[in-house]
Write a protein that holds these residues in place. Structure first.
Motif, PDB file in Angstrom:
ATOM      1  N   THR A   1       2.568  12.594  -8.635  1.00  0.00           N
ATOM      2  CA  THR A   1       3.314  11.954  -7.485  1.00  0.00           C
ATOM      3  C   THR A   1       3.577  10.597  -7.423  1.00  0.00           C
ATOM      4  O   THR A   1       4.810   9.948  -7.200  1.00  0.00           O
ATOM      5  N   LEU A   2       2.360   9.744  -7.936  1.00  0.00           N
ATOM      6  CA  LEU A   2       2.584   8.415  -7.792  1.00  0.00           C
ATOM      7  C   LEU A   2       3.361   7.762  -8.719  1.00  0.00           C
ATOM      8  O   LEU A   2       4.356   7.096  -8.647  1.00  0.00           O
ATOM      9  N   ASN A   3       3.270   8.160 -10.032  1.00  0.00           N
ATOM     10  CA  ASN A   3       3.978   7.966 -11.107  1.00  0.00           C
ATOM     11  C   ASN A   3       5.581   8.205 -10.725  1.00  0.00           C
ATOM     12  O   ASN A   3       6.363   7.272 -11.221  1.00  0.00           O
TER      13      ASN A   3
ATOM     14  N   PHE B   1      -4.198   9.422   0.990  1.00  0.00           N
ATOM     15  CA  PHE B   1      -4.658   8.795   0.013  1.00  0.00           C
ATOM     16  C   PHE B   1      -3.838   7.677  -0.072  1.00  0.00           C
ATOM     17  O   PHE B   1      -2.635   7.641  -0.066  1.00  0.00           O
ATOM     18  N   ASN B   2      -4.575   6.324   0.016  1.00  0.00           N
ATOM     19  CA  ASN B   2      -3.920   5.298  -0.081  1.00  0.00           C
ATOM     20  C   ASN B   2      -4.295   4.223  -1.394  1.00  0.00           C
ATOM     21  O   ASN B   2      -5.411   4.458  -1.870  1.00  0.00           O
ATOM     22  N   TYR B   3      -2.971   3.932  -1.906  1.00  0.00           N
ATOM     23  CA  TYR B   3      -3.380   3.071  -3.119  1.00  0.00           C
ATOM     24  C   TYR B   3      -2.909   1.545  -2.942  1.00  0.00           C
ATOM     25  O   TYR B   3      -1.687   1.216  -2.294  1.00  0.00           O
ATOM     26  N   GLU B   4      -3.478   0.553  -3.378  1.00  0.00           N
ATOM     27  CA  GLU B   4      -2.763  -0.743  -3.620  1.00  0.00           C
ATOM     28  C   GLU B   4      -2.085  -1.036  -4.880  1.00  0.00           C
ATOM     29  O   GLU B   4      -2.543  -0.703  -5.650  1.00  0.00           O
TER      30      GLU B   4
ATOM     31  N   VAL C   1       0.800  -1.307   0.051  1.00  0.00           N
ATOM     32  CA  VAL C   1      -0.028  -0.100  -0.039  1.00  0.00           C
ATOM     33  C   VAL C   1       0.843   1.404  -0.061  1.00  0.00           C
ATOM     34  O   VAL C   1       1.602   1.434   0.882  1.00  0.00           O
ATOM     35  N   ILE C   2       0.757   2.205  -0.856  1.00  0.00           N
ATOM     36  CA  ILE C   2       1.404   3.479  -1.074  1.00  0.00           C
ATOM     37  C   ILE C   2       0.568   4.629  -0.374  1.00  0.00           C
ATOM     38  O   ILE C   2      -0.626   4.730  -0.887  1.00  0.00           O
ATOM     39  N   SER C   3       1.036   5.280   0.468  1.00  0.00           N
ATOM     40  CA  SER C   3       0.453   6.274   1.209  1.00  0.00           C
ATOM     41  C   SER C   3       0.869   7.585   0.806  1.00  0.00           C
ATOM     42  O   SER C   3       2.093   7.784   0.855  1.00  0.00           O
ATOM     43  N   ILE C   4      -0.054   8.556   0.609  1.00  0.00           N
ATOM     44  CA  ILE C   4       0.399  10.014   0.058  1.00  0.00           C
ATOM     45  C   ILE C   4      -0.542  10.857   0.876  1.00  0.00           C
ATOM     46  O   ILE C   4      -1.494  10.899   0.877  1.00  0.00           O
ATOM     47  N   ASN C   5       0.346  11.675   1.713  1.00  0.00           N
ATOM     48  CA  ASN C   5      -0.287  12.795   2.565  1.00  0.00           C
ATOM     49  C   ASN C   5       0.120  14.215   1.878  1.00  0.00           C
ATOM     50  O   ASN C   5       1.415  14.252   1.791  1.00  0.00           O
ATOM     51  N   LEU C   6      -0.926  14.719   1.813  1.00  0.00           N
ATOM     52  CA  LEU C   6      -0.688  16.175   1.323  1.00  0.00           C
ATOM     53  C   LEU C   6      -1.129  17.153   2.229  1.00  0.00           C
ATOM     54  O   LEU C   6      -2.322  17.144   2.984  1.00  0.00           O
TER      55      LEU C   6
ATOM     56  N   PRO D   1      -2.364   0.947  -9.853  1.00  0.00           N
ATOM     57  CA  PRO D   1      -2.254   1.076  -8.535  1.00  0.00           C
ATOM     58  C   PRO D   1      -3.936   1.367  -8.231  1.00  0.00           C
ATOM     59  O   PRO D   1      -4.577   2.040  -9.196  1.00  0.00           O
ATOM     60  N   LEU D   2      -4.761   0.575  -7.424  1.00  0.00           N
ATOM     61  CA  LEU D   2      -5.832   0.872  -6.918  1.00  0.00           C
ATOM     62  C   LEU D   2      -6.308   1.611  -5.742  1.00  0.00           C
ATOM     63  O   LEU D   2      -5.675   1.331  -4.705  1.00  0.00           O
ATOM     64  N   PRO D   3      -6.899   2.736  -6.007  1.00  0.00           N
ATOM     65  CA  PRO D   3      -7.438   3.449  -4.667  1.00  0.00           C
ATOM     66  C   PRO D   3      -7.930   2.582  -3.552  1.00  0.00           C
ATOM     67  O   PRO D   3      -8.826   2.159  -3.708  1.00  0.00           O
ATOM     68  N   LYS D   4      -7.666   3.145  -2.448  1.00  0.00           N
ATOM     69  CA  LYS D   4      -8.228   2.352  -1.154  1.00  0.00           C
ATOM     70  C   LYS D   4      -9.307   3.353  -0.760  1.00  0.00           C
ATOM     71  O   LYS D   4      -9.130   4.526  -0.501  1.00  0.00           O
ATOM     72  N   VAL D   5     -10.694   2.965  -0.655  1.00  0.00           N
ATOM     73  CA  VAL D   5     -11.476   3.944  -0.305  1.00  0.00           C
ATOM     74  C   VAL D   5     -11.677   3.863   1.342  1.00  0.00           C
ATOM     75  O   VAL D   5     -12.139   2.455   1.536  1.00  0.00           O
TER      76      VAL D   5
END
Length: 450
Positions: free
Chosen positions: A74-76, A110-113, A14-19, A90-94
């Motif tokens: 950012t993710l790319n 935001f979290n992405y699987e 899981v990749i987490s992005i905090n803004l 990547p799939l967004p985790k809701v």
């Protein structure tokens, strides 16, 4: 901004992005100002709409767009910088428990699987052995090809009495169990090619008939329960053809026969073009044999590639993030049913594994796929397609023009690139592994490849 990765399994993370506001606010302000310059709002001159007015009217939608763009960038960038090889996207985790105000001051998470590509080694050597078939043209195959060519340039006649190889044209009518014509049944004019009938007794009944003769037969038995042939003859779908139990009546209206063209110079010129060096029957047979064996080299290569595909999947074992990939397939194909996913996933996984193996071979050995190779692969396929409809090949310049047009379609170009890459890998592996060459007739090869 903070971005982190947490492994949730061997091949999952899981990749987490905090803004924070300072991460996205400059992009949002810039987008609002640009929108203000282009906005056409009653009461304001073009280009003079206050940014505050645009923010009040469209601010939240602009904020949402810019955050999505920032997340994508950012993710790319993160995947590239960390050299993470992911499968799918990547799939967004809701998280339904989290709500945002979207008031330009929120802190977002935001979290992405992601599904990670497995680590594995590709080690081919002379110890790996496969059969490579060298297909020879047998007399039966050569005779069949020549017969088809002669028919292609033959003359249509209407003999009084039918023989094997003729076509009976007439009215086909579906019969009821009592032998009468089924009132609401299938009825149409159709052409029945005698040589396609599989049952010897029924086939014999179609020989020696003439106009106005009436034949009754079991259509399933006649075509050996081949739903595709029956569907094509009766102009119905294959499912209905497979379930069809009725006998049929054919009332013959005409007997059609395609007489084969003579093996003369006019025929040779039609096949190979005027001015051809082919002037005798022996030269003609030699030329057709050469062309057939050239086509069979491609058949043998396809067989070798298929064997190498299966051998590689058996030799090189690794796992995939299957559950993630299934979710990704469902997320990106809304019409994909659970049944279709269950039925097709194994083939998808095998093809993905083969792609990963070929990519590894390409990378490890610095193999280059040039545009010329992609172009030649596309040209060969188009040439083969055109030859299915006409034995006379297209002029080289015309074929090249068709190829250029074909490759302008991105999907076609990508498919040809992948095929050219597969051929490049196959050619490379031919030099690495041990190939046991075996001569085989085309008939034997067809039975083997079936």
């Amino acid at each position: 901004m903070n971005i982190s990765q947490e492994k949730t399994g061997k091949l999952n993370a899981v990749i987490s992005i905090n803004l924070n506001p300072e991460d996205y606010q400059p992009r949002v302000d810039k987008a609002i100002k640009e929108q203000a310059k282009k906005a056409k709002i009653p009461g304001f001159r073009p280009g003079m709409v206050p940014a505050s007015h645009v923010k009040r009217m469209y601010g939240k939608s602009i904020l949402l767009d810019e955050i999505n763009n920032l997340l994508s960038d950012t993710l790319n960038n993160y995947l590239t910088e960390e050299k993470l090889e992911v499968l799918g996207q990547p799939l967004p985790k809701v998280d339904d428990k989290v709500e945002y105000n979207w008031d330009f001051n929120d802190k977002f998470e935001f979290n992405y699987e992601v599904g990670l590509a497995p680590e594995f080694d590709v080690n081919f050597s002379k110890e790996d052995k496969l059969d490579q078939y060298v297909i020879k043209v047998d007399d039966e195959t050569l005779a069949s090809r020549i017969k088809n060519l002669r028919r292609s340039y033959g003359k249509m006649t209407n003999p009084d009495v039918s023989a094997d190889g003729d076509v009976l044209y007439g009215e086909l009518a579906q019969l009821s169990p009592d032998g009468s014509v089924f009132e609401d049944g299938i009825k149409l004019n159709a052409s029945v090619r005698i040589e396609q009938i599989q049952d010897d007794k029924i086939k014999a009944s179609f020989i020696g008939v003439k106009k106005e003769d009436v034949l009754e037969f079991d259509i399933q038995k006649a075509f050996n329960n081949d739903a595709a042939k029956i569907a094509g003859l009766l102009k119905i779908d294959e499912e209905a053809a497979a379930d069809l139990k009725s006998n049929f009546r054919l009332t013959v209206k005409n007997v059609n026969r395609l007489d084969e063209s003579d093996l003369d110079q006019a025929f040779f010129d039609k096949i190979f073009g005027e001015g051809t060096d082919v002037t005798t029957e022996e030269q003609f047979k030699a030329k057709i044999t050469e062309e057939l064996e050239s086509m069979m080299v491609q058949d043998a290569d396809r067989k070798l590639q298929n064997d190498l595909y299966n051998y590689s999947l058996e030799k090189i074992k690794f796992e995939l993030p299957d559950e993630f990939l299934k979710r990704w397939l469902k997320a990106t194909n809304e019409k994909l049913s659970d049944e279709e996913l269950a039925g097709g996933y194994d083939d998808f996984a095998k093809n993905l594994k083969w792609t990963l193996i070929t990519n590894k071979v390409v990378t490890n050995n610095d193999l280059k796929i040039e545009y010329k190779e992609v172009f030649e692969q596309a040209k060969r396929q188009l040439d083969a397609q055109f030859r299915m409809y006409s034995p006379q090949p297209l002029a080289e310049e015309q074929l090249a023009q068709y190829t250029v047009q074909f490759l302008q379609d991105k999907e076609n170009a990508n498919r040809m690139f992948e095929e050219a890459k597969a051929i490049k890998v196959l050619d490379y592996l031919k030099d690495i592994i041990t190939l046991n060459k075996k001569e085989i007739t085309f008939k034997e090869f067809s039975e083997l490849a079936a």
